[in-house]
Scaffold this motif. Structure first.
Motif, PDB file in Angstrom:
ATOM      1  N   LEU A  48       0.697  -1.339   0.187  1.00  0.00           N
ATOM      2  CA  LEU A  48      -0.352  -0.212  -0.099  1.00  0.00           C
ATOM      3  C   LEU A  48       0.952   1.169   0.418  1.00  0.00           C
ATOM      4  CD1 LEU A  48      -2.683  -0.852   3.249  1.00  0.00           C
ATOM      5  CD2 LEU A  48      -2.706  -0.715   0.474  1.00  0.00           C
ATOM      6  N   ILE A  50      -0.251   5.617   0.894  1.00  0.00           N
ATOM      7  CA  ILE A  50      -0.272   5.864   1.936  1.00  0.00           C
ATOM      8  C   ILE A  50      -0.109   7.800   1.994  1.00  0.00           C
ATOM      9  CG2 ILE A  50      -1.944   6.171   4.139  1.00  0.00           C
ATOM     10  CD1 ILE A  50      -1.510   2.877   4.921  1.00  0.00           C
ATOM     11  N   CYS A  62     -11.643   4.038   6.158  1.00  0.00           N
ATOM     12  CA  CYS A  62     -11.069   2.526   5.677  1.00  0.00           C
ATOM     13  C   CYS A  62     -10.842   1.865   7.139  1.00  0.00           C
ATOM     14  CB  CYS A  62      -9.190   3.154   5.986  1.00  0.00           C
ATOM     15  SG  CYS A  62      -9.157   4.957   6.960  1.00  0.00           S
ATOM     16  N   ASN A 189      -8.081  -5.522  -5.387  1.00  0.00           N
ATOM     17  CA  ASN A 189      -8.080  -4.221  -4.455  1.00  0.00           C
ATOM     18  C   ASN A 189      -8.276  -4.598  -2.598  1.00  0.00           C
ATOM     19  OD1 ASN A 189      -7.899  -1.556  -3.543  1.00  0.00           O
ATOM     20  ND2 ASN A 189      -9.269  -0.260  -4.994  1.00  0.00           N
ATOM     21  N   ALA A 193      -8.649   0.089   1.092  1.00  0.00           N
ATOM     22  CA  ALA A 193      -8.312   1.533  -0.397  1.00  0.00           C
ATOM     23  C   ALA A 193      -9.617   1.735  -1.174  1.00  0.00           C
ATOM     24  CB  ALA A 193      -7.404   0.943  -1.005  1.00  0.00           C
ATOM     25  N   THR A 197     -11.149   5.696  -1.784  1.00  0.00           N
ATOM     26  CA  THR A 197     -11.278   5.913  -2.747  1.00  0.00           C
ATOM     27  C   THR A 197     -13.204   6.453  -3.022  1.00  0.00           C
ATOM     28  OG1 THR A 197      -9.981   4.947  -3.595  1.00  0.00           O
ATOM     29  CG2 THR A 197     -11.158   5.760  -5.726  1.00  0.00           C
ATOM     30  N   ILE A 204      -5.299   6.240  -0.451  1.00  0.00           N
ATOM     31  CA  ILE A 204      -4.560   4.803   0.185  1.00  0.00           C
ATOM     32  C   ILE A 204      -4.589   4.394  -1.243  1.00  0.00           C
ATOM     33  CG2 ILE A 204      -4.731   2.687   1.380  1.00  0.00           C
ATOM     34  CD1 ILE A 204      -6.474   3.692   3.192  1.00  0.00           C
ATOM     35  N   PHE A 206      -3.516   0.676  -3.667  1.00  0.00           N
ATOM     36  CA  PHE A 206      -3.032  -0.382  -2.953  1.00  0.00           C
ATOM     37  C   PHE A 206      -2.352  -1.114  -4.729  1.00  0.00           C
ATOM     38  CE2 PHE A 206      -4.130  -5.042  -4.244  1.00  0.00           C
ATOM     39  CZ  PHE A 206      -3.404  -5.778  -3.467  1.00  0.00           C
TER      40      PHE A 206
END
Ligand code: SF4
Ligand code: SF4
Lengths: 243, 404
Positions: A48, A50, A62, A189, A193, A197, A204, A206
Motif C-alpha cells: 500500500l 498511503i 477505511c 484491491n 483502499a 477512494t 490509500i 493498493f
C-alpha cells in the motif's frame, strides 16, 4: 520465513481434518479461494502507499470498511477489542502541524513477528503478505511484543458471526491480512483502499510493488515516500507519503 | 570428619502433610484461575492489546530465571571444586528442576490456546528464540536429571563431574536464552540493550540462591536436622555479593540507556515519571528488594537470626519479582515510538502509557506456579535421598572454626 503455497495448503488440510476455528469455517477455504494454478508467487509483492496529506481528520471510512469486511466487532472494551487498522493523529509539537494516517500491519519483508513466532503460525506468503495461521497459533503473544507497529490484536473473548473467508478464534492473534481473500479472488484491491477512494480522499493506493507498470510502483519511484521506523530496516510493504 | 549421609525425610508428620496440603491449595487456585481466564477469554485479566504479557509472565520468568540460578550452588561444588558446597548439590539440582517446572506451567496455562501445547512441542520455527527456549527448557530438565542420577548412584560417580559441567553450561545457555526473549524485541525501547542477557544471568544467581537459602533453612528447621553456621554464612555472603552485582548491572543498564539519546524517553519513564513503574522500581526493587536485604545480610544482629536471614532472602525474591515487573510490564507500558518526536494519539492507545492492573486470577496463577515448584520439591525429598542428614559445621568443613 516464507511459506510456500503448497505448505500452506498442507497446513490447512491437516488442520481441517482436525480442528475448525468455528463450525463451518476452515482455513483451507482461504487457501482454495485462489485458483489452484495461480499460486501466491514471489513475482508479486503486494503493498500500500498511503498519502497522509490526503487523509483527513475525523474520517474513518477505511477503518469501518475493514472492520465490516472482516466482521471485527467491538465489545466496548477498547483495550482488548481487536483493531486491524486505526487512524493515528500525529502532531508535530514544534509547529503544531497535524498528520492523519491509517496504520495497519505493514507487511514487512523481514517481519519480526514471523521471526519470533515459536510455532511458525506467523508466516509470510511468497507475495509478501504476512498472515497468522489460526490453527497453529498458540496465543503466546510473542509476535505482539515484537511488532514495532502495534499492528496485532489478541482475541480476548468469544467471536460470533464470523465471515467464512476470515478464520478467527478466541485465544489467537490476528492482524490485517491485506484482504488476502480479495486478492486471491482477483479483486486487486483492499477494503480500506476501496472505501477511501469511494469517499473521495484517495489516500490509500493498493498494488503490486514489483510490477513496474502499476501505479503504485511508479509513484513509489517518482514521489518521496517512507517507511515507519525505517531505522529497523524491515522493508515494509506499506509506505507513507507526506510525513 | 563425620561421614556425609543422605536420606529421605520421613514425611509422615501432620506438619508435612499440612504443608503439602497448602501447596496443593495454591496449585488448585492457580489451575482454577487458568480455567477462568481460558473459558472467558483474556479480557477478564488486566492484560490487553498493549500490555500483552502480564503478571503470569512476571512469575513465570522469575521462576525460570531462579531455576537456573538455584543450580548454581551445585555448580560451585562440582565445576569449581569448592567442597563445602558439594553436600548441597542434590538439593540445588532438585530445586532447579522444580522451579523450572513451576515457571513453565504458568507460561503454558497463560497461553491463548493451552490446549495446543502439543503444537508448540512438535512444530518449531528455528528462527524463534522462543522455540529454542522450549528445547533448552526440556533439555535442562533432562540434563539436570542425569546430574542428580550421577550423584545418587554410586557406580556413576565418575561421571558426576562431567554431568555437573554439562548442567552448568546448559544453565548458562538457558538463562541467556531467557534474557534474549527480551533482547530480540528491538522495537521496544526498554529491551533494546545488549546488557539484557548478562543481566539475566546475574539476576538468576541472586534469585536462585535466595530461594535455595529459604528452602534450606526451612527444611532443616522443620525436620530438626542440624544446619551449621559455616554453610549458612557462606551462602549469606554469597547472596549479598549477588544482590550487589544485580544492582551494579541495573546501574550500568540505566547509565548506558541514559547515554543513548533515543532511549532517554524510556529512562525518564522508569526512573522519574512512570507512575507505578517508577515506584515499583525505586521502592520495591531497589529499597525493599535490594538495600534492606543487604542490610540484613551484613549486620550481625540481623543475620544471626535464621528467621531474619530467611526474611532477607524473601525480600530478595520480592525484589526480583518487582524487577521483572518493571522490565516486563513497564517495558510494554511505555508507548511504542512509531512516530519519534511527534505527539501521537489514536483509538488503539498510540502514544499513551498502557494501562495494566493485575487481576487476582493472574496473581493466583503465578502463585500456583510457585505452589507447583514447592510441592514438587517437598515431595521429592520424601521419596529420594536429597538431603544430608546433617550439615553441622564439622560435617561440612572439618577444619572450620565457626566464624560469623
Ligand atoms: S507490521 Fe507487525 S504484524 Fe505486520 S509484518 Fe510487520 S511485524 Fe508483523
Ligand atoms: S501468538 Fe500465535 S502467531 Fe503470535 S507468536 Fe505466538 S503462536 Fe505465533
Amino acid at each position: 520465513m516464507s511459506i510456500s503455497r503448497r505448505k500452506f495448503m498442507q497446513a490447512g488440510a491437516a488442520a481441517v481434518t482436525g480442528a475448525a476455528i468455528a463450525p463451518g469455517i476452515h482455513l483451507v477455504e482461504l487457501a482454495q479461494a485462489r485458483s489452484p494454478e495461480e499460486a501466491a508467487s514471489t513475482a508479486k509483492r503486494w503493498g500500500l502507499l498511503i498519502d497522509s496529506e490526503k487523509c483527513t481528520a475525523g474520517c474513518s471510512f477505511c477503518v469501518d470498511a475493514c472492520h465490516t469486511e472482516h466482521n471485527i466487532t467491538s465489545n466496548n472494551r477498547p483495550e482488548t477489542d481487536a483493531q486491524w487498522i486505526r487512524k493515528v493523529t500525529a502532531k508535530d509539537p514544534d509547529t503544531g502541524y497535524t498528520h492523519y494516517l491509517p496504520v495497519m500491519c505493514q507487511h514487512c519483508e523481514k517481519p519480526p513477528c514471523v521471526d519470533v513466532c515459536p510455532t511458525g503460525a506467523s508466516f509470510k506468503r511468497a507475495d509478501g503478505i504476512v498472515l497468522v495461521d489460526k490453527h497453529i497459533c498458540i496465543g503466546c503473544r510473542y509476535c505482539m511484543m515484537a511488532c514495532p507497529y502495534k499492528a496485532r490484536s489478541f482475541i480476548h473473548e468469544e467471536i460470533t458471526n464470523q465471515k467464512s473467508y476470515v478464520p478467527r478464534g478466541k485465544g489467537t492473534v490476528e492482524s490485517c491480512t491485506l484482504c488476502v481473500h480479495k486478492i486471491d479472488r482477483g479483486d486487486n484491491n483492499t477494503a480500506c483502499a476501496e472505501a477511501c477512494t469511494e469517499f473521495g480522499n484517495d489516500a490509500i493506493l493498493f498494488g503490486d510493488l514489483s510490477d513496474l507498470k502499476t501505479e503504485i510502483a511508479k509513484r513509489r519511484k517518482t514521489e518521496p515516500s517512507r517507511q515507519l521506523r525505517s531505522d529497523l530496516n524491515l522493508n515494509t510493504g506499506v509506505r507513507y507519503q507526506g510525513l | 570428619m563425620k561421614q556425609l549421609t543422605y536420606d529421605m525425610i520421613k514425611g509422615t508428620s501432620f506438619g508435612y502433610w499440612t504443608l503439602l496440603g497448602i501447596f496443593g491449595v495454591l496449585i488448585a487456585a492457580g489451575l482454577g484461575s487458568a480455567y477462568y481466564m481460558e473459558t472467558n477469554g483474556h479480557y477478564v485479566t488486566g492484560m490487553n492489546n498493549q500490555i500483552v504479557w502480564g503478571m503470569p509472565h512476571v512469575f513465570a520468568v522469575f521462576l525460570i530465571v531462579a531455576a537456573s540460578g538455584a543450580l548454581n550452588v551445585a555448580s560451585i561444588g562440582s565445576v569449581f571444586g569448592k567442597t563445602m558446597y558439594k553436600p548441597l548439590a542434590r538439593l540445588s539440582a532438585l530445586l532447579a528442576i522444580a522451579l523450572l517446572v513451576g515457571g513453565l506451567a504458568i507460561l503454558v496455562l497463560d497461553l491463548g490456546r493451552p490446549d495446543r501445547l502439543i503444537i508448540s512441542m512438535t512444530i518449531y520455527n528455528f528462527k524463534s528464540i522462543f522455540a529454542w527456549n522450549m528445547i533448552l527448557y526440556s533439555g535442562f530438565i533432562a540434563v539436570v536429571g542425569i546430574y542428580i542420577w550421577t550423584m545418587m548412584q554410586h557406580n556413576l560417580k565418575k561421571y558426576n563431574r562431567a554431568a555437573g559441567m554439562g548442567a552448568f553450561i546448559w544453565r548458562l545457555t538457558l538463562t541467556t536464552g531467557t534474557g534474549s526473549i527480551f533482547g530480540f524485541l528491538v522495537a521496544r525501547s526498554a529491551y533494546d540493550a545488549a546488557i539484557m542477557a548478562p543481566m539475566f544471568i546475574i539476576m538468576s544467581f541472586s534469585f536462585g540462591l535466595a530461594i535455595f537459602l529459604i528452602y534450606l533453612i526451612a527444611t532443616y528447621h522443620l525436620t530438626g536436622r542440624p544446619l551449621g553456621d559455616v554453610i549458612v554464612n557462606r551462602l549469606r555472603k554469597l547472596l549479598g555479593i549477588f544482590v550487589i552485582s544485580v544492582l551494579y548491572f541495573v546501574l550500568v543498564y540505566h547509565l548506558t540507556n541514559l547515554y543513548l539519546a533515543e532511549h532517554s524517553g524510556i529512562e525518564r519513564f522508569i526512573l522519574l515519571d512512570g507512575g507505578i513503574y517508577t515506584k515499583v522500581f525505586w521502592i520495591d526493587q531497589i529499597i525493599i528488594g535490594s538495600l534492606i536485604p543487604l542490610l540484613i545480610f551484613y549486620v550481625p544482629v540481623f543475620y544471626k537470626s535464621r528467621l531474619m536471614l530467611s526474611f532477607g532472602a524473601l525480600l530478595v525474591v520480592f525484589g526480583g519479582l518487582a524487577q521483572l515487573y518493571v522490565i516486563i510490564i513497564g517495558g510494554q507500558a511505555y508507548p511504542l515510538q512509531i512516530f519519534p518526536g511527534m505527539e501521537v494519539s489514536s483509538s488503539f492507545g498510540d502514544g499513551q502509557t498502557g494501562n495494566y492492573t493485575a487481576t487476582p486470577a493472574e496473581i493466583l496463577l503465578g502463585i500456583g506456579g510457585v505452589g507447583i515448584a514447592l510441592a514438587a520439591a517437598t515431595f521429592a525429598i520424601k521419596i529420594l535421598p536429597f538431603l544430608p542428614q546433617s550439615l553441622a559445621n564439622e560435617v561440612v568443613d572439618p577444619h572450620s572454626t565457626p566464624t560469623t
